[in-house]
Each structure stands twice: as structure tokens, then as C-alpha cells.
Write an enzyme that holds these catalytic residues in place. Structure first.
Site, PDB file in Angstrom:
ATOM      1  N   ASN A 107     -55.179  47.778  82.401  1.00 24.35           N
ATOM      2  CA  ASN A 107     -54.481  48.076  81.155  1.00 24.35           C
ATOM      3  C   ASN A 107     -55.009  47.154  80.069  1.00 24.35           C
ATOM      4  OD1 ASN A 107     -52.797  50.014  82.251  1.00 24.35           O
ATOM      5  ND2 ASN A 107     -51.089  48.619  82.587  1.00 24.35           N
ATOM      6  N   ARG A 150     -53.475  53.536  86.646  1.00 29.64           N
ATOM      7  CA  ARG A 150     -54.504  52.696  87.292  1.00 29.64           C
ATOM      8  C   ARG A 150     -54.606  52.999  88.781  1.00 29.64           C
ATOM      9  NH1 ARG A 150     -52.579  46.938  85.746  1.00 29.64           N
ATOM     10  NH2 ARG A 150     -50.674  48.055  86.213  1.00 29.64           N
TER      11      ARG A 150
END
Length: 92
Positions: free
Chosen positions: A38, A20
């Protein structure tokens, strides 16, 4: 040039490897807006808005991923931009 919205989903070894943050850094560099997060499925979802050529560039980067990631599959779906984002962020 009109902005588009894209929903990018990747799976493989993409959680716990800085994925990320990698997406975040590259999206900021390209000046794109949206978020990455996520999913419970073990995948990473990125929703991004901006010019298509910049989204395509981010998609190519995402398909490679950071050093310790192993991207098995990546998909992208385009739609009309909703202009709901002010910046790019990591959602937890």
C-alpha cells in the site's frame, strides 16, 4: 526468454479490501517474484519480475481486482529485470 521488471500502480478502492493478498496469491500462482504494498496516497504498488507474458497476465488480473475492490486506474511501466527478488511478498 528474458525476464522483465514491471511497476504496476492501481488506484480506486484498493486498500482495505484484500487487494495485496489477491495480488500475492496470483503472483505466486504465476511464479513471479517481487512485492506488493500500500502507498500513503491510497494506491497499491506492485513491483514484479518475470517473463513478459506472465506479467501481462498478472496485470490483466490486477485491473479487475478482488471482489470488493474498485480499480479506477492501473498503469504499468516495464524496465530491465534487476533479479533482486527471491520470491513474492506483501510489504507492510
Amino acid at each position: 526468454m528474458e525476464d522483465l521488471r514491471a511497476e504496476i500502480i492501481v488506484n480506486g478502492l484498493v486498500q482495505g479490501v484484500g487487494f495485496r493478498y489477491f495480488v500475492y496469491r496470483n503472483a505466486l500462482k504465476l511464479g513471479l517474484k517481487g512485492f506488493t504494498q500500500n502507498l500513503f496516497s491510497g494506491e497499491v504498488l506492485t513491483v514484479v519480475e518475470g517473463p513478459k507474458y506472465l506479467i501481462d497476465e498478472l496485470y490483466e488480473i490486477i485491473k479487475i481486482g478482488p471482489r470488493y475492490a474498485d480499480v479506477k486506474n492501473a498503469s504499468i511501466k516495464f524496465s530491465e529485470a534487476k533479479n533482486e527478488f527471491i520470491n513474492f511478498e506483501i510489504k507492510y
